[in-house]
Write a protein that holds these residues in place. Structure first.
Motif, PDB file in Angstrom:
ATOM      1  N   TRP A 167     -32.756  69.068 -51.280  1.00  5.20           N
ATOM      2  CA  TRP A 167     -32.296  70.403 -50.437  1.00  5.20           C
ATOM      3  C   TRP A 167     -33.167  71.059 -49.682  1.00  5.20           C
ATOM      4  CZ3 TRP A 167     -31.192  70.395 -56.202  1.00  5.20           C
ATOM      5  CH2 TRP A 167     -29.892  70.151 -56.585  1.00  5.20           C
ATOM      6  N   ARG A 168     -32.567  71.726 -48.643  1.00  5.74           N
ATOM      7  CA  ARG A 168     -33.583  72.381 -47.664  1.00  5.74           C
ATOM      8  C   ARG A 168     -34.021  73.565 -48.566  1.00  5.74           C
ATOM      9  NH1 ARG A 168     -28.086  74.555 -46.602  1.00  5.74           N
ATOM     10  NH2 ARG A 168     -27.897  76.697 -47.185  1.00  5.74           N
ATOM     11  N   GLY A 169     -35.204  74.127 -48.049  1.00  6.02           N
ATOM     12  CA  GLY A 169     -35.847  75.372 -48.816  1.00  6.02           C
ATOM     13  C   GLY A 169     -37.344  75.234 -48.926  1.00  6.02           C
ATOM     14  N   PRO A 170     -37.637  74.201 -49.672  1.00  6.60           N
ATOM     15  CA  PRO A 170     -39.230  74.020 -49.878  1.00  6.60           C
ATOM     16  C   PRO A 170     -39.872  74.111 -48.296  1.00  6.60           C
ATOM     17  CG  PRO A 170     -37.952  72.707 -51.210  1.00  6.60           C
ATOM     18  CD  PRO A 170     -37.056  73.037 -50.188  1.00  6.60           C
ATOM     19  N   PRO A 171     -41.104  73.947 -48.602  1.00  3.78           N
ATOM     20  CA  PRO A 171     -42.240  73.999 -47.495  1.00  3.78           C
ATOM     21  C   PRO A 171     -41.881  72.493 -47.130  1.00  3.78           C
ATOM     22  CG  PRO A 171     -43.627  75.147 -49.218  1.00  3.78           C
ATOM     23  CD  PRO A 171     -41.973  74.913 -49.795  1.00  3.78           C
ATOM     24  N   GLY A 172     -41.896  72.299 -45.592  1.00  8.73           N
ATOM     25  CA  GLY A 172     -41.545  71.282 -45.083  1.00  8.73           C
ATOM     26  C   GLY A 172     -40.186  71.045 -44.384  1.00  8.73           C
ATOM     27  N   THR A 173     -39.479  71.936 -44.761  1.00 10.80           N
ATOM     28  CA  THR A 173     -37.994  72.023 -44.094  1.00 10.80           C
ATOM     29  C   THR A 173     -37.854  72.927 -43.003  1.00 10.80           C
ATOM     30  OG1 THR A 173     -37.171  73.629 -46.002  1.00 10.80           O
ATOM     31  CG2 THR A 173     -36.961  71.075 -46.185  1.00 10.80           C
TER      32      THR A 173
END
Length: 353
Positions: A159-165
Protein backbone atom coordinates in the motif's frame (compact mmCIF):
# COMPACT_ATOMS: atom_id res chain seq x y z
CA UNK A 1 -21.28 29.65 34.51
CA UNK A 2 -19.84 27.44 31.74
CA UNK A 3 -17.42 28.38 28.98
CA UNK A 4 -19.76 27.09 26.27
CA UNK A 5 -22.65 29.15 27.70
CA UNK A 6 -20.62 32.37 27.58
CA UNK A 7 -19.39 31.74 24.03
CA UNK A 8 -22.78 30.70 22.65
CA UNK A 9 -24.33 33.80 24.19
CA UNK A 10 -21.85 36.03 22.39
CA UNK A 11 -22.47 34.29 19.06
CA UNK A 12 -26.22 34.71 19.62
CA UNK A 13 -25.72 38.46 19.96
CA UNK A 14 -25.42 39.01 23.70
CA UNK A 15 -23.08 41.82 24.68
CA UNK A 16 -19.95 40.57 26.47
CA UNK A 17 -20.03 41.54 30.13
CA UNK A 18 -17.25 42.27 32.62
CA UNK A 19 -18.24 39.11 34.50
CA UNK A 20 -17.67 37.10 31.32
CA UNK A 21 -14.11 38.38 30.97
CA UNK A 22 -13.40 37.76 34.66
CA UNK A 23 -14.62 34.18 34.34
CA UNK A 24 -12.60 33.57 31.15
CA UNK A 25 -9.50 35.02 32.78
CA UNK A 26 -9.90 32.64 35.73
CA UNK A 27 -10.32 29.73 33.32
CA UNK A 28 -7.13 30.62 31.44
CA UNK A 29 -5.13 30.99 34.66
CA UNK A 30 -6.42 27.63 35.84
CA UNK A 31 -4.38 25.70 33.27
CA UNK A 32 -0.95 27.29 33.23
CA UNK A 33 0.64 24.42 31.28
CA UNK A 34 -1.71 24.96 28.36
CA UNK A 35 -1.40 28.75 28.69
CA UNK A 36 2.38 28.53 28.51
CA UNK A 37 2.31 26.08 25.59
CA UNK A 38 0.06 28.33 23.51
CA UNK A 39 1.55 31.63 24.73
CA UNK A 40 -1.73 32.85 26.20
CA UNK A 41 -1.85 36.48 27.22
CA UNK A 42 -3.18 36.01 30.76
CA UNK A 43 -4.09 39.67 31.25
CA UNK A 44 -7.59 41.08 31.09
CA UNK A 45 -6.63 43.03 27.96
CA UNK A 46 -5.36 39.80 26.36
CA UNK A 47 -8.63 38.02 27.08
CA UNK A 48 -10.54 41.00 25.69
CA UNK A 49 -8.55 40.92 22.43
CA UNK A 50 -9.17 37.20 22.08
CA UNK A 51 -12.88 37.83 22.61
CA UNK A 52 -12.86 40.38 19.80
CA UNK A 53 -11.10 37.93 17.49
CA UNK A 54 -13.51 35.18 18.54
CA UNK A 55 -16.59 37.25 17.70
CA UNK A 56 -15.12 38.24 14.32
CA UNK A 57 -14.23 34.71 13.20
CA UNK A 58 -16.81 32.44 14.90
CA UNK A 59 -19.47 32.70 12.13
CA UNK A 60 -16.92 31.64 9.49
CA UNK A 61 -15.72 28.72 11.61
CA UNK A 62 -19.25 27.51 12.32
CA UNK A 63 -20.01 27.61 8.59
CA UNK A 64 -16.79 25.75 7.78
CA UNK A 65 -17.48 23.05 10.37
CA UNK A 66 -20.95 22.55 8.92
CA UNK A 67 -19.36 21.87 5.54
CA UNK A 68 -16.96 19.43 7.23
CA UNK A 69 -19.99 17.71 8.85
CA UNK A 70 -18.80 18.73 12.32
CA UNK A 71 -21.93 20.13 13.91
CA UNK A 72 -21.55 20.09 17.70
CA UNK A 73 -21.63 23.87 18.26
CA UNK A 74 -20.59 23.64 21.91
CA UNK A 75 -17.43 21.71 21.01
CA UNK A 76 -16.66 23.96 18.02
CA UNK A 77 -16.89 27.19 20.01
CA UNK A 78 -14.96 25.79 22.99
CA UNK A 79 -12.19 24.50 20.71
CA UNK A 80 -12.09 27.78 18.80
CA UNK A 81 -11.63 29.70 22.06
CA UNK A 82 -9.21 27.36 23.83
CA UNK A 83 -7.10 26.06 20.94
CA UNK A 84 -7.69 27.27 17.40
CA UNK A 85 -7.48 31.03 18.06
CA UNK A 86 -4.43 30.91 20.37
CA UNK A 87 -2.67 28.48 18.02
CA UNK A 88 -3.34 30.69 14.99
CA UNK A 89 -2.01 33.66 16.95
CA UNK A 90 1.11 31.70 17.90
CA UNK A 91 1.67 30.81 14.23
CA UNK A 92 1.15 34.42 13.16
CA UNK A 93 3.72 35.64 15.68
CA UNK A 94 6.19 32.95 14.57
CA UNK A 95 5.84 34.20 10.99
CA UNK A 96 6.48 37.77 12.10
CA UNK A 97 9.72 36.68 13.75
CA UNK A 98 11.38 35.50 10.53
CA UNK A 99 12.04 36.97 7.11
CA UNK A 100 10.54 34.23 4.94
CA UNK A 101 7.31 32.20 4.86
CA UNK A 102 6.79 29.95 7.86
CA UNK A 103 6.63 26.19 7.26
CA UNK A 104 4.58 24.67 10.06
CA UNK A 105 4.67 20.88 10.31
CA UNK A 106 1.68 18.95 11.65
CA UNK A 107 2.13 15.28 12.53
CA UNK A 108 -0.96 13.19 13.18
CA UNK A 109 -2.50 9.86 12.26
CA UNK A 110 -6.01 9.15 11.06
CA UNK A 111 -8.72 10.55 13.30
CA UNK A 112 -6.52 13.12 15.02
CA UNK A 113 -8.12 16.02 13.14
CA UNK A 114 -5.33 17.15 10.79
CA UNK A 115 -7.72 18.11 8.00
CA UNK A 116 -10.08 20.06 10.26
CA UNK A 117 -7.20 21.82 12.00
CA UNK A 118 -5.62 22.88 8.70
CA UNK A 119 -8.91 24.17 7.30
CA UNK A 120 -9.64 26.13 10.49
CA UNK A 121 -6.15 27.64 10.67
CA UNK A 122 -6.31 28.63 7.01
CA UNK A 123 -9.64 30.36 7.61
CA UNK A 124 -8.37 32.32 10.61
CA UNK A 125 -4.99 33.27 9.14
CA UNK A 126 -6.48 34.39 5.85
CA UNK A 127 -8.94 36.51 7.79
CA UNK A 128 -5.92 38.13 9.44
CA UNK A 129 -4.40 38.80 5.97
CA UNK A 130 -1.85 36.00 6.18
CA UNK A 131 -2.21 33.92 2.98
CA UNK A 132 -1.84 30.27 3.91
CA UNK A 133 -1.66 26.97 1.98
CA UNK A 134 -2.02 23.42 3.30
CA UNK A 135 0.05 20.65 1.73
CA UNK A 136 -0.25 17.00 2.72
CA UNK A 137 2.52 14.44 2.67
CA UNK A 138 -0.02 12.49 0.59
CA UNK A 139 0.31 15.12 -2.16
CA UNK A 140 3.93 14.00 -2.58
CA UNK A 141 3.19 10.38 -3.46
CA UNK A 142 5.08 9.00 -6.42
CA UNK A 143 2.97 8.62 -9.54
CA UNK A 144 0.97 5.45 -10.06
CA UNK A 145 3.42 4.35 -12.74
CA UNK A 146 6.44 4.91 -10.51
CA UNK A 147 4.84 3.01 -7.65
CA UNK A 148 4.10 0.08 -9.92
CA UNK A 149 7.78 -0.02 -10.84
CA UNK A 150 8.68 0.24 -7.17
CA UNK A 151 6.64 -2.88 -6.40
CA UNK A 152 8.90 -4.93 -8.68
CA UNK A 153 11.89 -4.27 -6.45
CA UNK A 154 10.09 -3.76 -3.11
CA UNK A 155 7.00 -6.04 -3.18
CA UNK A 156 6.50 -5.50 0.57
CA UNK A 157 5.16 -1.98 -0.19
CA UNK A 158 1.69 -3.32 -0.89
CA UNK A 159 0.00 0.00 0.00
CA UNK A 160 1.11 3.56 -0.56
CA UNK A 161 1.92 5.50 2.59
CA UNK A 162 5.17 4.37 4.24
CA UNK A 163 8.55 6.00 3.60
CA UNK A 164 9.73 5.11 0.13
CA UNK A 165 6.40 5.79 -1.61
CA UNK A 166 6.86 9.59 -1.81
CA UNK A 167 8.79 11.89 -4.12
CA UNK A 168 11.01 13.62 -1.56
CA UNK A 169 12.80 15.71 -4.20
CA UNK A 170 9.44 17.10 -5.31
CA UNK A 171 8.59 18.04 -1.73
CA UNK A 172 11.91 19.80 -1.26
CA UNK A 173 11.44 21.75 -4.49
CA UNK A 174 7.91 22.84 -3.57
CA UNK A 175 8.80 24.00 -0.05
CA UNK A 176 11.88 25.82 -1.35
CA UNK A 177 9.84 27.56 -4.04
CA UNK A 178 7.26 28.63 -1.46
CA UNK A 179 10.00 30.00 0.81
CA UNK A 180 11.68 31.99 -1.98
CA UNK A 181 8.66 33.18 -3.97
CA UNK A 182 8.42 36.83 -4.90
CA UNK A 183 5.33 38.97 -5.34
CA UNK A 184 3.74 38.09 -8.68
CA UNK A 185 5.20 34.57 -8.84
CA UNK A 186 3.04 31.51 -9.34
CA UNK A 187 4.01 28.34 -7.48
CA UNK A 188 3.02 24.82 -8.54
CA UNK A 189 1.68 22.81 -5.59
CA UNK A 190 1.31 19.03 -6.19
CA UNK A 191 -2.06 17.39 -5.56
CA UNK A 192 -2.99 13.71 -5.36
CA UNK A 193 -6.30 11.93 -6.01
CA UNK A 194 -6.60 8.72 -3.97
CA UNK A 195 -9.63 7.51 -5.94
CA UNK A 196 -7.82 7.04 -9.27
CA UNK A 197 -6.77 3.58 -10.54
CA UNK A 198 -9.42 1.84 -8.39
CA UNK A 199 -8.12 3.40 -5.19
CA UNK A 200 -4.41 3.10 -5.91
CA UNK A 201 -4.37 6.85 -6.57
CA UNK A 202 -2.34 9.07 -8.84
CA UNK A 203 -1.00 12.57 -9.07
CA UNK A 204 -3.18 15.31 -10.55
CA UNK A 205 -2.15 18.43 -12.40
CA UNK A 206 -0.55 20.81 -9.88
CA UNK A 207 -2.45 23.65 -8.28
CA UNK A 208 -0.93 27.03 -9.14
CA UNK A 209 -1.02 29.50 -6.25
CA UNK A 210 0.20 32.98 -5.37
CA UNK A 211 2.97 33.42 -2.78
CA UNK A 212 1.87 32.69 0.80
CA UNK A 213 3.01 33.71 4.26
CA UNK A 214 2.41 30.36 5.95
CA UNK A 215 2.63 26.72 4.78
CA UNK A 216 0.85 24.03 6.80
CA UNK A 217 2.63 20.77 5.95
CA UNK A 218 0.77 17.79 7.43
CA UNK A 219 1.09 14.04 7.34
CA UNK A 220 1.05 10.85 9.37
CA UNK A 221 4.84 10.77 9.84
CA UNK A 222 5.89 14.37 9.15
CA UNK A 223 8.95 15.05 11.30
CA UNK A 224 9.50 11.43 12.40
CA UNK A 225 13.15 10.53 13.00
CA UNK A 226 14.85 7.18 12.33
CA UNK A 227 15.42 5.06 15.43
CA UNK A 228 18.22 2.73 16.45
CA UNK A 229 17.72 -0.65 14.69
CA UNK A 230 18.08 -2.49 18.00
CA UNK A 231 14.66 -1.21 19.14
CA UNK A 232 13.01 -3.68 16.75
CA UNK A 233 14.38 -6.58 18.76
CA UNK A 234 11.76 -5.87 21.45
CA UNK A 235 9.19 -3.99 19.35
CA UNK A 236 5.48 -4.04 20.25
CA UNK A 237 2.85 -5.90 18.25
CA UNK A 238 2.26 -6.31 15.36
CA UNK A 239 6.05 -6.41 14.82
CA UNK A 240 6.29 -10.04 15.89
CA UNK A 241 8.17 -12.16 13.36
CA UNK A 242 11.58 -11.96 11.79
CA UNK A 243 9.92 -10.82 8.58
CA UNK A 244 8.09 -8.07 10.45
CA UNK A 245 11.34 -6.84 11.97
CA UNK A 246 13.10 -6.87 8.61
CA UNK A 247 10.27 -4.84 7.06
CA UNK A 248 10.38 -2.33 9.93
CA UNK A 249 14.14 -1.99 9.58
CA UNK A 250 13.84 -1.30 5.84
CA UNK A 251 11.23 1.37 6.40
CA UNK A 252 13.30 2.89 9.19
CA UNK A 253 16.25 3.13 6.79
CA UNK A 254 14.04 4.70 4.10
CA UNK A 255 12.88 7.33 6.62
CA UNK A 256 16.38 8.81 6.57
CA UNK A 257 15.70 10.04 3.01
CA UNK A 258 13.03 12.38 4.42
CA UNK A 259 15.31 14.21 6.86
CA UNK A 260 16.17 17.02 4.38
CA UNK A 261 12.42 17.59 4.03
CA UNK A 262 11.97 17.82 7.80
CA UNK A 263 14.83 20.34 7.95
CA UNK A 264 12.54 22.73 6.06
CA UNK A 265 10.14 22.80 9.02
CA UNK A 266 10.27 25.91 11.17
CA UNK A 267 8.00 24.36 13.80
CA UNK A 268 6.42 20.97 14.45
CA UNK A 269 3.09 20.20 16.12
CA UNK A 270 2.33 16.61 17.13
CA UNK A 271 -1.29 15.45 17.38
CA UNK A 272 -0.90 12.43 19.65
CA UNK A 273 -3.79 10.08 20.55
CA UNK A 274 -3.92 9.29 24.26
CA UNK A 275 -3.70 5.65 23.14
CA UNK A 276 -2.32 4.87 19.67
CA UNK A 277 -4.73 1.93 19.33
CA UNK A 278 -7.61 4.40 19.07
CA UNK A 279 -6.68 5.01 15.42
CA UNK A 280 -7.73 1.47 14.51
CA UNK A 281 -11.12 1.89 16.17
CA UNK A 282 -11.57 5.30 14.54
CA UNK A 283 -10.91 3.74 11.14
CA UNK A 284 -13.49 1.03 11.86
CA UNK A 285 -16.04 3.63 12.97
CA UNK A 286 -15.50 5.58 9.73
CA UNK A 287 -15.85 2.47 7.57
CA UNK A 288 -19.00 1.38 9.44
CA UNK A 289 -20.51 4.81 8.80
CA UNK A 290 -19.74 4.62 5.08
CA UNK A 291 -21.26 1.15 4.81
CA UNK A 292 -24.39 2.34 6.64
CA UNK A 293 -24.71 5.06 4.00
CA UNK A 294 -24.64 2.48 1.22
CA UNK A 295 -21.02 3.13 0.26
CA UNK A 296 -18.21 0.62 -0.15
CA UNK A 297 -16.09 0.04 2.93
CA UNK A 298 -13.59 -2.39 4.42
CA UNK A 299 -14.51 -5.14 6.84
CA UNK A 300 -13.09 -5.08 10.38
CA UNK A 301 -10.64 -7.84 9.41
CA UNK A 302 -9.45 -5.85 6.39
CA UNK A 303 -9.00 -2.77 8.59
CA UNK A 304 -6.95 -4.77 11.08
CA UNK A 305 -4.70 -5.93 8.25
CA UNK A 306 -4.47 -2.41 6.78
CA UNK A 307 -3.64 -0.60 10.05
CA UNK A 308 -1.23 -3.33 11.19
CA UNK A 309 0.69 -2.80 7.94
CA UNK A 310 1.31 0.84 8.88
CA UNK A 311 2.12 -0.03 12.50
CA UNK A 312 4.72 -2.51 11.23
CA UNK A 313 6.26 0.20 9.06
CA UNK A 314 6.39 3.06 11.61
CA UNK A 315 4.98 1.97 14.94
CA UNK A 316 3.46 4.89 16.90
CA UNK A 317 5.09 3.78 20.15
CA UNK A 318 8.52 3.78 18.51
CA UNK A 319 8.29 6.89 16.33
CA UNK A 320 5.50 9.22 17.49
CA UNK A 321 5.30 8.86 21.27
CA UNK A 322 9.06 9.51 21.74
CA UNK A 323 8.84 12.49 19.37
CA UNK A 324 6.04 13.95 21.48
CA UNK A 325 8.49 14.11 24.41
CA UNK A 326 11.53 15.40 22.50
CA UNK A 327 12.07 19.19 22.56
CA UNK A 328 14.82 18.92 19.95
CA UNK A 329 12.27 18.30 17.23
CA UNK A 330 8.81 19.08 18.61
CA UNK A 331 7.47 22.50 19.62
CA UNK A 332 3.92 21.65 20.66
CA UNK A 333 1.93 18.50 21.50
CA UNK A 334 -1.85 18.16 21.54
CA UNK A 335 -3.17 14.91 22.93
CA UNK A 336 -6.36 13.65 21.30
CA UNK A 337 -8.94 11.77 23.36
CA UNK A 338 -11.20 8.89 22.35
CA UNK A 339 -13.83 11.32 21.03
CA UNK A 340 -11.29 12.97 18.65
CA UNK A 341 -11.20 16.06 20.89
CA UNK A 342 -8.08 17.92 22.08
CA UNK A 343 -7.01 17.07 25.61
CA UNK A 344 -3.67 17.96 27.19
CA UNK A 345 -1.67 20.63 25.38
CA UNK A 346 2.00 21.07 26.26
CA UNK A 347 5.52 21.76 25.06
CA UNK A 348 7.96 18.84 25.32
CA UNK A 349 10.46 21.22 26.89
CA UNK A 350 7.95 21.85 29.68
CA UNK A 351 5.77 18.72 29.94
CA UNK A 352 4.57 19.34 33.52
CA UNK A 353 1.15 17.84 33.07
Amino acid sequence: MQLETVLKGWVAGQEPQKADFTYLLEQAQGDLTQAIALDYDLSLSGITRRAQNFLAIAPDILQLCEVLNFQDQDVILKTLWELWLPLAQQIRIARQQQDQPLIYGILGGQGTGKTTLCRVLQTILRRWQYPCVAISLDDLYKTYGDRQKLLKTQPELIWRGPPGTHDVALGLAVLTNLQRANLGDQIAVPRFDKSLHHGAGDRLEPEWIDPVEIVLFEGWFVGCQPVEPKVFETAPEPICTGGDRLFAQKINAALAEYLPLWEKLDRLLVLCPEDYRLSKQWRKDAEHQMIAQGKTGMSDAEIDQFVDYFWRSLHPELFIRPLSQDPRWTDLVIEIDADHRPGQIYCPANPNR
